[in-house]
Design a protein around this motif. Structure first.
Motif, PDB file in Angstrom:
ATOM      1  N   GLU A   1      -3.388  22.940   5.523  1.00  0.00           N
ATOM      2  CA  GLU A   1      -3.123  22.182   6.534  1.00  0.00           C
ATOM      3  C   GLU A   1      -1.826  22.538   7.259  1.00  0.00           C
ATOM      4  O   GLU A   1      -1.884  21.933   8.395  1.00  0.00           O
ATOM      5  CB  GLU A   1      -3.106  20.730   6.066  1.00  0.00           C
ATOM      6  N   GLY A   2      -0.848  23.369   6.703  1.00  0.00           N
ATOM      7  CA  GLY A   2       0.264  23.259   7.608  1.00  0.00           C
ATOM      8  C   GLY A   2       1.484  22.698   6.816  1.00  0.00           C
ATOM      9  O   GLY A   2       1.447  22.070   5.946  1.00  0.00           O
ATOM     10  N   ASP A   3       2.659  22.933   7.813  1.00  0.00           N
ATOM     11  CA  ASP A   3       4.003  22.286   6.914  1.00  0.00           C
ATOM     12  C   ASP A   3       3.764  20.672   7.367  1.00  0.00           C
ATOM     13  O   ASP A   3       2.855  20.096   7.953  1.00  0.00           O
ATOM     14  CB  ASP A   3       5.013  22.828   7.732  1.00  0.00           C
ATOM     15  N   ARG A   4       5.045  20.008   7.277  1.00  0.00           N
ATOM     16  CA  ARG A   4       4.995  18.374   7.111  1.00  0.00           C
ATOM     17  C   ARG A   4       4.652  17.682   8.399  1.00  0.00           C
ATOM     18  O   ARG A   4       3.523  17.174   8.280  1.00  0.00           O
ATOM     19  CB  ARG A   4       6.520  17.903   6.983  1.00  0.00           C
ATOM     20  N   ASN A   5       4.947  18.482   9.579  1.00  0.00           N
ATOM     21  CA  ASN A   5       4.577  17.972  10.870  1.00  0.00           C
ATOM     22  C   ASN A   5       3.013  17.823  11.070  1.00  0.00           C
ATOM     23  O   ASN A   5       2.295  16.974  11.595  1.00  0.00           O
ATOM     24  CB  ASN A   5       5.283  18.268  11.892  1.00  0.00           C
ATOM     25  N   ALA A   6       2.512  19.066  10.714  1.00  0.00           N
ATOM     26  CA  ALA A   6       0.984  19.381  10.869  1.00  0.00           C
ATOM     27  C   ALA A   6       0.087  18.354   9.916  1.00  0.00           C
ATOM     28  O   ALA A   6      -0.865  17.612  10.384  1.00  0.00           O
ATOM     29  CB  ALA A   6       0.625  20.752  10.660  1.00  0.00           C
TER      30      ALA A   6
ATOM     31  N   ALA B   1       0.948  -1.252   0.031  1.00  0.00           N
ATOM     32  CA  ALA B   1      -0.029   0.010   0.125  1.00  0.00           C
ATOM     33  C   ALA B   1       0.785   1.506  -0.023  1.00  0.00           C
ATOM     34  O   ALA B   1       2.038   1.318   0.689  1.00  0.00           O
ATOM     35  CB  ALA B   1      -0.731  -0.046   1.166  1.00  0.00           C
ATOM     36  N   ARG B   2       0.526   2.352  -0.808  1.00  0.00           N
ATOM     37  CA  ARG B   2       1.094   3.455  -0.675  1.00  0.00           C
ATOM     38  C   ARG B   2       1.068   4.381   0.534  1.00  0.00           C
ATOM     39  O   ARG B   2       0.459   4.493   1.332  1.00  0.00           O
ATOM     40  CB  ARG B   2       0.444   4.377  -2.016  1.00  0.00           C
ATOM     41  N   GLU B   3       2.363   4.755   0.797  1.00  0.00           N
ATOM     42  CA  GLU B   3       2.517   5.513   2.052  1.00  0.00           C
ATOM     43  C   GLU B   3       2.444   7.001   1.547  1.00  0.00           C
ATOM     44  O   GLU B   3       3.581   7.455   0.797  1.00  0.00           O
ATOM     45  CB  GLU B   3       3.954   5.425   2.874  1.00  0.00           C
ATOM     46  N   PRO B   4       1.660   7.903   1.978  1.00  0.00           N
ATOM     47  CA  PRO B   4       1.778   9.343   1.499  1.00  0.00           C
ATOM     48  C   PRO B   4       2.731   9.727   2.011  1.00  0.00           C
ATOM     49  O   PRO B   4       3.451   9.599   3.096  1.00  0.00           O
ATOM     50  CB  PRO B   4       0.432   9.680   2.323  1.00  0.00           C
ATOM     51  N   ILE B   5       3.165  10.913   1.027  1.00  0.00           N
ATOM     52  CA  ILE B   5       4.512  11.738   1.336  1.00  0.00           C
ATOM     53  C   ILE B   5       4.176  13.101   1.397  1.00  0.00           C
ATOM     54  O   ILE B   5       3.394  13.490   0.785  1.00  0.00           O
ATOM     55  CB  ILE B   5       5.385  11.551  -0.061  1.00  0.00           C
TER      56      ILE B   5
ATOM     57  N   ALA C   1      -2.271  10.868  -6.455  1.00  0.00           N
ATOM     58  CA  ALA C   1      -1.139   9.820  -7.270  1.00  0.00           C
ATOM     59  C   ALA C   1       0.369  10.414  -7.065  1.00  0.00           C
ATOM     60  O   ALA C   1       0.983   9.821  -6.673  1.00  0.00           O
ATOM     61  CB  ALA C   1      -1.628   9.760  -8.625  1.00  0.00           C
ATOM     62  N   ARG C   2       0.414  11.716  -7.444  1.00  0.00           N
ATOM     63  CA  ARG C   2       1.693  12.311  -7.217  1.00  0.00           C
ATOM     64  C   ARG C   2       2.920  11.623  -7.896  1.00  0.00           C
ATOM     65  O   ARG C   2       3.003  11.189  -9.095  1.00  0.00           O
ATOM     66  CB  ARG C   2       1.980  12.791  -5.773  1.00  0.00           C
TER      67      ARG C   2
ATOM     68  N   CYS D   1      12.083  15.309   0.145  1.00  0.00           N
ATOM     69  CA  CYS D   1      12.106  14.948  -1.109  1.00  0.00           C
ATOM     70  C   CYS D   1      10.537  14.411  -1.666  1.00  0.00           C
ATOM     71  O   CYS D   1       9.751  13.924  -0.533  1.00  0.00           O
ATOM     72  CB  CYS D   1      12.615  13.554  -1.169  1.00  0.00           C
ATOM     73  N   PRO D   2      10.205  15.236  -2.497  1.00  0.00           N
ATOM     74  CA  PRO D   2       8.586  14.851  -3.028  1.00  0.00           C
ATOM     75  C   PRO D   2       8.496  13.387  -3.270  1.00  0.00           C
ATOM     76  O   PRO D   2       7.330  12.835  -3.524  1.00  0.00           O
ATOM     77  CB  PRO D   2       8.436  15.912  -4.310  1.00  0.00           C
ATOM     78  N   MET D   3       9.754  12.469  -3.652  1.00  0.00           N
ATOM     79  CA  MET D   3       9.543  11.104  -4.227  1.00  0.00           C
ATOM     80  C   MET D   3       9.713  10.245  -2.859  1.00  0.00           C
ATOM     81  O   MET D   3       9.589   8.984  -3.007  1.00  0.00           O
ATOM     82  CB  MET D   3      10.537  10.847  -5.290  1.00  0.00           C
ATOM     83  N   GLY D   4      10.169  10.848  -1.846  1.00  0.00           N
ATOM     84  CA  GLY D   4      10.365  10.137  -0.542  1.00  0.00           C
ATOM     85  C   GLY D   4      11.385   9.135  -0.505  1.00  0.00           C
ATOM     86  O   GLY D   4      11.333   8.083   0.111  1.00  0.00           O
ATOM     87  N   ILE D   5      12.378   9.439  -1.265  1.00  0.00           N
ATOM     88  CA  ILE D   5      13.647   8.544  -1.178  1.00  0.00           C
ATOM     89  C   ILE D   5      14.804   9.061  -0.400  1.00  0.00           C
ATOM     90  O   ILE D   5      14.705  10.469  -0.199  1.00  0.00           O
ATOM     91  CB  ILE D   5      14.065   8.364  -2.682  1.00  0.00           C
TER      92      ILE D   5
END
Length: 479
Positions: free
Chosen positions: A128-133, A13-17, A210-211, A274-278
């Motif tokens: 929604e805020g930055d990454r942590n939010a 399953a896809r893990e959202p980034i 999808a991103r 990273c927008p690709m999560g790598i």
């Protein structure tokens, strides 16, 4: 494996980034490119260009009904599709050139999927805020009023962007102000509404959900790029010989001997942006789109801990051995100017020059001749022989022009136009007119189906004096 254990799934399953916000020169460059490309896409259909009273005044228009492509002062007719083919070849060569020199730089900066995904992430961050939010909101169990409000606001904003995207696309195929009025008053053609709906939904799904999955699974370019790259290609990489062994930043006691440690403090900043999560520290990967956001994040951390920038940077594999030995990296131009990139640039330039040459030498009047083969000729009552031709006259001017037809090549032959007195026909502006033409030869010998003679049909613009011709054959009479 026992019967009680579930079978392993073949699909993960896809893990959202949720990329973290980052500042730096590469992030700023991406903002500039996004603003320019989106501005061009959304505003171009509204640019006006005066071509005369009988032609559309939209600067860029794909007129499918009239079978024309208008691009400012250039007008492409259906039989001139080689211009479009040439532009596609130039686009392919340009993609090869940039990939050979700088890796997947197109994917990271100018690909529509990347541009719209960046825009959707920007809207998501505003709401929604930055990454942590965003992570906290994603991991929240159940829905409350706040989560529903934020998600609904975000999805409505995404749908509006998708609607603007689909709307801008259909404006390229019809007069934009007229089509907008028809869309608002519900008088537009169903094809327009269908196209907008499809593009709205695909933009909403691809950019919002999808991103990176589109880049990894749907796009073929990650699997082709390896053939375009070599050891001299500049691409984003991690200098592990400088960063390893990585460890947390800490101050050793004065009396203690510090353990050897590289510059990487394992802060995960490069992964979080990273927008690709790598993790670029694992080496070059198919998922990497060379957006260089990890460079900005790492350079910011290096500046804070007093280390030199460049732990993650644009680099070539051919520099690795020299840098490991302590030598400075080679100049950038030595990687870019090499036989492969020079060859791509030369081919790209040759195709472009060829298109410009063809554009400037093309005539504003043209004709095509199609002999009518049933019957190939007719013997008239006075013994003369008549051939019939369908001549298509193209007037590329913005006003109607008188075209005069004549022939050369047959002694005593004369030309006649169906439905026209004389040999001059008025061709409307920017139109291809189909004219039935008769060529009659006097009787000098018995008619024979095997006897032919060459004939050249001329057309002359009586206003400008410009001329064009087409060679054909006259059947039933030898030389």
């Amino acid at each position: 494996m026992s019967d009680s254990e579930p079978a392993p799934s073949l699909y993960a399953a896809r893990e959202p980034i949720f990329p973290r916000r980052v500042s730096g020169k590469f992030r700023n460059l991406k903002w500039y490119i996004m603003a320019v490309t989106l501005g061009i896409y959304y505003l171009t259909p509204w640019i006006r260009w005066d071509r005369g009273p009988s032609l559309p005044d939209q600067a860029v228009l794909l007129d499918l009904a009239g079978r024309r492509f208008y691009f400012f002062w250039i007008e492409i007719w259906p039989h001139e599709f080689y211009f479009v083919a040439g532009l596609l070849i130039m686009a392919g060569l340009g993609l090869f050139l940039f990939t050979s020199a700088l890796g997947r730089v197109w994917c990271g900066y100018a690909c529509p999927q990347t541009v719209w995904t960046d825009l959707f992430i920007l809207v998501e961050r505003w709401i929604e805020g930055d990454r942590n939010a965003r992570l906290r909101l994603h991991r929240q169990q159940g829905w409350d009023l706040r989560k529903a409000r934020l998600r609904l606001t975000k999805w409505v904003a995404w749908l509006l962007i998708g609607l603007a995207t689909g709307g801008a696309w259909v404006f390229y195929f019809a007069d934009a102000p007229t089509l907008l009025r028809d869309l608002v008053t519900l008088n537009a053609h169903p094809v327009a509404y269908t196209t907008m709906t499809i593009l709205t939904l695909t933009t909403f799904l691809f950019g919002g959900f999808a991103r990176e999955q589109i880049c990894i699974y749907a796009c073929p370019w990650p699997r082709i790029q390896a053939a375009m790259m070599d050891e001299d290609t500049l691409t984003v990489g991690y200098r592990d010989w400088r960063g390893e062994p990585r460890g947390k930043l800490k101050k050793a006691p004065a009396a203690a001997v510090p353990e050897p440690q590289g510059d990487c403090i394992d802060c995960m900043a490069c992964v979080n942006v990273c927008p690709m999560g790598i993790d670029i520290r694992d080496g070059q990967q198919m998922e990497c789109i060379t957006c260089a956001l990890c460079i900005d994040a790492c350079d910011d951390v290096m500046a804070k801990i007093g280390k030199p920038r460049g732990l993650i940077d644009y680099m070539a594999l051919s520099d690795e051995a020299e840098e490991r030995a302590g030598k400075p990296p080679r100049k950038v131009w030595t990687h870019i100017l090499r036989p492969r990139t020079v060859m791509y640039t030369a081919l790209w330039g040759l195709v472009g020059l060829g298109l410009l040459f063809a554009l400037f030498i093309r005539s504003d009047i043209e004709l095509t001749v199609a002999p009518v083969r049933n019957p190939t000729f007719v013997t008239l009552s006075d013994g003369s022989i008549r051939n019939t031709y369908d001549v298509r006259l193209r007037n590329k001017h913005g006003e109607a022009r008188p075209f005069a037809l004549s022939i050369k090549g047959g002694e005593g032959m004369r030309i006649a136009l169906e439905g026209v007195e004389g040999t001059i026909v008025e061709v409307p502006a920017d139109t291809a007119l189909l004219q039935r033409v008769y060529i009659v030869a006097p009787s000098q010998a018995p008619a024979s189906a095997a006897a032919t003679s060459p004939v050249r049909i001329w057309v002359e613009d009586r206003d400008s004096g410009e001329r064009a011709y087409k060679d054909t054959t006259f059947n039933g009479r030898g030389n």
